[in-house]
Design an enzyme around this catalytic site. Structure first.
Site, PDB file in Angstrom:
ATOM      1  N   LYS B  85       0.812  -1.218   0.000  1.00  0.00           N
ATOM      2  CA  LYS B  85       0.000   0.000   0.000  1.00  0.00           C
ATOM      3  C   LYS B  85       0.848   1.273   0.000  1.00  0.00           C
ATOM      4  CE  LYS B  85      -4.159  -1.880   0.242  1.00  0.00           C
ATOM      5  NZ  LYS B  85      -5.131  -1.713  -0.842  1.00  0.00           N
ATOM      6  N   GLU B 107      -9.887   5.745   3.033  1.00  0.00           N
ATOM      7  CA  GLU B 107     -10.711   4.709   3.627  1.00  0.00           C
ATOM      8  C   GLU B 107      -9.814   3.511   3.868  1.00  0.00           C
ATOM      9  OE1 GLU B 107     -10.472   5.035   0.311  1.00  0.00           O
ATOM     10  OE2 GLU B 107      -9.642   3.010   0.101  1.00  0.00           O
ATOM     11  N   SER B 375       1.695  -9.658  -0.737  1.00  0.00           N
ATOM     12  CA  SER B 375       1.321  -8.230  -0.701  1.00  0.00           C
ATOM     13  C   SER B 375       1.549  -7.577   0.654  1.00  0.00           C
ATOM     14  CB  SER B 375      -0.129  -8.075  -1.109  1.00  0.00           C
ATOM     15  OG  SER B 375      -0.968  -8.814  -0.236  1.00  0.00           O
TER      16      SER B 375
END
Lengths: 274, 393
Positions: B85, B107, B375
């Site tokens: 991210k 969010e 990830s």
């Protein structure tokens, strides 16, 4: 009386009618089926009996991003009460048994898409809807909806906001029919204390770029707001959350709910007199 | 808009009028700065020095031996804040700064995007508000604390299913009201144009590095690339490095929840239908009427009833295949990687690991070279997994 027996008044006829009386149009909003189908119908009847010049009817959606908590709650109550798009059209049909004033639908585009564009606009036509506004459908994505609306004789409404440039206003007003929905505030739907100066400036700016009648909504929640809108040159005021608040506050006593809605509608209509 | 933001028929800009000028401004800035030398130098600096790029492509020797394939893990879990991210939040955060925005909203579901946004808020000196479903606030308490430590405000969302989709609704509502000074930092390849394209751009680095690294290590491209798909950013990031190599199979793994045959699932591409949600036309979990269903996955990051529009496009063109892994299988994946490689994966990534094992066990796949995008790391999920395993921590 069936839908076809009652002549449906057009927005153009309605605006001429109120204009000839030196008034603006008062347009109350309700979510079809909030808090339940029959009560909701009685609420609409109360609107009509107490001065509504046209109706804005919402079809409930689970994820209404353009709306504040008041409309979202109303949407959830209606969905819980079993509303569907099909029931929404049955609701319109029932309204058409007692009034001919223009009806605009306020929806989210996924509801139209899922039913199928042809089916949706055909149902709108057959049940006496005048216009459709999809809150999340800007002109860029509206080609198919506009085509279908033309085919079935439904007017497609678009919005103008404070962030909308003059160039864009021109583009929107070319595509829009019936009236232009002017978004009064920077934000989502919801009752507000004061109407900002920027709202008046927006009405004046939009008037310079289109001949369409202007209906102002979002945050219009007091008779003074309605009066300001009309005095500034708006042709109609759309009142939603303030009315929905009355529904929410009186879920236990429907008679008081209708009385309060009726009294408030009379005040709002009174405020449209120039 | 300068471009229409479509992937085939998917994508687009389905938002209220108020937001269109903001999206136009964002698209314009993105197109300007994505090729701007100064911008890219600055971004590269932060990716390297702050986030810890490049990440390794690790050969998982024990699992390779056990499963009879060559298994590589792209170690996005090793990045600062624990997941891929950060690539996107650094990119968008820097863009927001270049655009003169003074506030950031975001969010988050699992909390990884929220944390990544919170830290870039600290880094770039901008206040950050993070919307998070109240159910996720409960599931990811530690992450809430981490966000708050970085100075972000976490706003619990009590509407609807109280998960990611409701957090996105509220973030959109905030943005509608604050668009003049605020950048909405969307965390995945979803939302209205230009977000799917922009987020993919900022995550492309995963694919670029992986391609280079596998060529260095193996002298050839992998047979298959596997990644988990919630909104779809880590998978789009790694897929993009191999998109034009038709011989490389691309597999996206969705959160199956209790199973795609049940209503408790987050597998949008496997079970959903075409529809419009959160600004784009893609696949959506919905009923016949178009009302959005609540998604379910043990992993908060995969608990979303929508999916990025480019994934919808890749599925319909057949360039990528999408499969679902159930909660129980994902937990098995979590344990598998922890036990054999000493690497604790995020529950999201555990879905990709679980499918990798299934894939490797198919007789026709023996000996293949498999790349899995890891990830994120599983620290954030420890309490939840312990609870599922009946262990008191």
């Amino acid at each position: 009386m069936s839908t076809h027996d009652l002549k449906v008044e057009s927005y153009q006829e309605m605006f001429s009618r109120v204009k000839s009386k030196n008034e603006g149009a008062f347009i109350p909003f309700v979510v079809a089926g909030d808090p339940d189908f029959e009560t909701s119908l009685e609420i609409v009847k109360t609107f009509v009996e107490n001065g509504a010049d046209a109706l804005e009817i919402g079809f409930a959606f689970s994820d209404p991003v353009a709306d504040g908590p008041t409309v979202q709650e109303a949407d959830l109550r209606a969905l819980k009460a079993g509303m569907t798009t099909q029931r929404g059209f049955e609701f319109i049909k029932r309204i058409r048994e007692f009034t001919s004033i223009p009806i605009g639908l306020l929806v989210y585009y996924n509801l139209i898409y899922q039913m199928g564009l042809d089916e949706f606009y055909q149902a709108a036509r057959e049940n006496g809807v005048n216009a459709v506004l999809a809150a999340d459908l800007p002109p860029e994505e509206a080609h198919d909806a506009v085509t279908a609306s033309h085919e079935y004789g439904i007017q497609q409404i678009f919005m103008a906001a404070q962030t909308t440039s003059n160039e864009r206003l021109q583009k929107i007003s070319q595509l829009c029919q019936g009236f232009l929905y002017v978004v009064a505030v920077m934000g989502v739907t919801g009752a507000r204390g004061d109407l900002e100066l920027s709202t008046m400036e927006l009405i004046e700016r939009v008037k310079n770029h289109t001949d369409l009648p202007l209906c102002v909504g979002f945050g219009i929640s007091k008779p003074e707001h309605v009066q300001n809108v009309v005095q500034t040159g708006g042709d109609g005021a759309i009142v939603a959350s303030a009315l929905l608040n009355i529904i929410q506050e009186n879920l236990q006593d429907k008679e008081i709910m209708k009385e309060e809605i009726g009294a408030f509608c009379r005040e709002l209509k009174e405020a449209t007199h120039k | 808009m300068i471009t229409d933001g479509k992937f085939g028929k998917y994508g687009g800009i389905f938002v209220p009028e108020l937001l269109i000028p903001a999206l136009e401004e964002l698209e314009k800035a993105f197109l300007k700065y994505k090729d701007d030398e100064k911008f890219n130098q600055e971004l590269d600096y932060y990716l390297k020095e702050f986030a810890g790029r490049p990440t390794a492509l690790y050969y998982a020797q024990n699992l390779s031996e056990k499963l009879g394939c060559k298994i590589y893990l792209k170690r996005e879990d090793m990045l600062h804040t624990g997941a891929h991210k950060i690539n996107n939040t650094l990119g968008q955060g820097l863009l927001a700064k270049y655009m003169g925005k003074t506030r950031i909203i975001a969010e988050t579901g699992a909390g990884q995007h929220g944390i990544a946004t919170a830290v870039i808020g600290s880094l770039f000196g901008m206040p950050v508000d993070v919307y998070m479903g109240s159910e996720d606030v409960e599931r990811q308490k530690l992450n809430v604390f981490r966000m708050e430590l970085s100075g972000a405000r976490v706003l619990p969302v009590e509407t609807g299913s109280c998960t990611l989709k409701d957090a996105i609704n509220d973030a959109f509502r905030d943005w509608v009201s604050s668009v003049e000074n605020t950048h909405y930092l969307i965390g995945s390849t979803m939302g209205p144009h230009p977000y799917p394209t922009m987020v993919k751009h900022f995550q492309n680095i995963i694919g670029k590095e992986t391609r280079k690294e596998i060529l260095q290590k193996e002298g050839q491209l992998p047979d298959v690339v596997i990644a988990c798909v919630g909104g779809g950013s880590n998978s789009m990031g790694i897929f993009s490095g191999f998109m034009d190599d038709e011989e490389v199979e691309l597999i996206g793994v969705e959160g199956g929840g209790d199973g795609v045959e049940t209503d408790n699932t987050g597998a949008t591409l496997c079970k959903g239908t075409e529809g419009i949600l959160h600004g784009s036309f893609s696949f959506v979990l919905q009923n016949d009427d178009g009302q959005i269903n609540e998604a379910h996955s043990v992993s908060a990051g995969l608990d979303y009833p929508g999916v990025g529009p480019e994934h919808a496009y890749l599925q319909t063109t057949g360039r990528a295949n999408y499969v679902a892994i159930n909660d129980a299988e994902a937990l098995h994946g979590f344990e598998l990687l922890s036990k054999y490689e000493g690497i604790i994966p995020a529950l999201e990534s555990s879905h990709a690991i679980a499918y990798m094992e299934k894939y490797a066990k198919m007789p026709e796949n023996k000996g293949k070279t498999i790349v899995v995008n890891l990830s994120g790391r599983g620290d954030k999920d420890m309490f939840l997994v312990a609870k599922e395993m009946g262990v008191e921590v």
